[in-house]
Scaffold this active site. Structure first.
Site, PDB file in Angstrom:
ATOM      1  N   SER A  41       0.901  -1.104  -0.305  1.00 37.76           N
ATOM      2  CA  SER A  41      -0.243   0.135   0.055  1.00 37.76           C
ATOM      3  C   SER A  41       0.857   1.228  -0.157  1.00 37.76           C
ATOM      4  O   SER A  41       2.142   1.314   0.480  1.00 37.76           O
ATOM      5  CB  SER A  41      -0.792   0.081   0.837  1.00 37.76           C
ATOM      6  OG  SER A  41      -1.030   1.062   1.650  1.00 37.76           O
ATOM      7  N   TYR A  95      -0.638  -0.532  10.095  1.00 37.96           N
ATOM      8  CA  TYR A  95      -0.416  -0.891   9.486  1.00 37.96           C
ATOM      9  C   TYR A  95       0.027  -1.160   7.693  1.00 37.96           C
ATOM     10  O   TYR A  95       0.610  -1.384   7.452  1.00 37.96           O
ATOM     11  CB  TYR A  95      -2.356  -0.689   8.503  1.00 37.96           C
ATOM     12  CG  TYR A  95      -2.757  -1.047   6.385  1.00 37.96           C
ATOM     13  CD1 TYR A  95      -2.373  -2.036   6.467  1.00 37.96           C
ATOM     14  CD2 TYR A  95      -2.206   0.169   5.793  1.00 37.96           C
ATOM     15  CE1 TYR A  95      -3.254  -2.855   4.599  1.00 37.96           C
ATOM     16  CE2 TYR A  95      -3.133   0.063   4.630  1.00 37.96           C
ATOM     17  CZ  TYR A  95      -3.229  -1.958   4.457  1.00 37.96           C
ATOM     18  OH  TYR A  95      -3.102  -1.854   2.944  1.00 37.96           O
TER      19      TYR A  95
END
Length: 255
Positions: free
Chosen positions: A150, A163
């Site tokens: 990401s 995350y």
């Protein structure tokens, strides 16, 4: 068959996609099957995996194996690899797509259990699965591993700290495993920006957050799941035969 078709041809190969029952994973599983691969759709829920596998078989004519697994649980992963080898005899491509980013209002609400779960699914599991599948790929003469990361890993925000940390770790795993599994197994990172998936539904439903989130991006919009397919197929196929340890960003032009 045209030149481009040959370049991205996956006929006779076996592609394992984690988190393959929805979102980007589903799009990538369908794309691989359309390019001739037999696919393995893995996620936590067998019913969802079975439904997608049935759709793939009906639409493409390729074999599709549904498999329920929690990627964040170390001990469940050898069974997944064994099951794929028992059914197909090999794994040619592994797409580590399964991931999650729990919502929290304040960093103080991040518990040890939440933190460990996020790192388990986004980092520990992909590492373990890559080692298990990668060693067999190397023994068989080659393969490709695609780690779905990401842009949060390089642009962390307060709302996604665990995350972002896990995905940053996954970026590092890509580089290390590319060296460890080379020269026959290629390992690359597919770094995604904001896509319209189940995981981002809350953000998409808030017009102010959506506008603010996409404003810095050159394309100023959220991507559709099918828009990840071209980059994914490049990394899965022989089109990227001289690409390993690399990061390919698909993020709508994030600054």
């Amino acid at each position: 068959m045209g030149y481009a078709d040959t370049l991205f041809d996956l006929t006779g190969r076996v592609v394992l996609v984690t988190g393959g029952s929805r979102g980007l994973g589903r799009a990538m599983a369908f794309a691989a099957a359309h390019c001739g691969a037999d696919v393995v759709v893995a996620s936590r829920t067998y019913v969802a995996c079975a439904a997608v596998s049935a759709e793939i078989q009906k639409e493409t004519g390729r074999a599709a194996l549904p498999y329920a697994v929690h990627v964040g649980r170390w001990d469940e992963l050898p069974g997944l690899v064994d099951a794929v080898h028992e059914r197909f005899g090999r794994i040619d491509v592994l797409v580590n797509n399964a991931g999650m980013s729990p919502v929290y209002e304040d960093l103080g609400q991040v518990t040890e259990k939440m933190f460990d779960s996020v790192l388990g699914l986004n980092l520990k599991g992909p590492f373990r699965l890559s080692v298990l599948a990668g060693k067999r790929m190397a023994e068989a003469g080659g393969g490709a591993i695609v780690n779905v990361s990401s842009t949060g890993s390089i642009r962390p925000r307060p709302a996604i700290v665990p995350y972002a940390a896990a995905k940053a770790g996954l970026n590092a795993v890509t580089v290390g495993l590319a060296q460890a599994l080379g020269p026959t197994v290629r390992v690359n990172t597919l770094m995604c920006g904001p896509f319209a998936t189940w995981a981002t539904r809350g953000w998409q439903e808030n017009p102010e957050q959506l506008a603010e989130g996409v404003r810095p991006h050159a394309l100023q919009r959220v991507g559709a799941p099918d828009e990840v397919v071209g980059a994914a197929l490049y990394l899965m196929s022989d089109a990227s035969s001289y690409t390993s340890g690399a990061t390919l960003r698909v993020d709508g032009g994030m600054p």
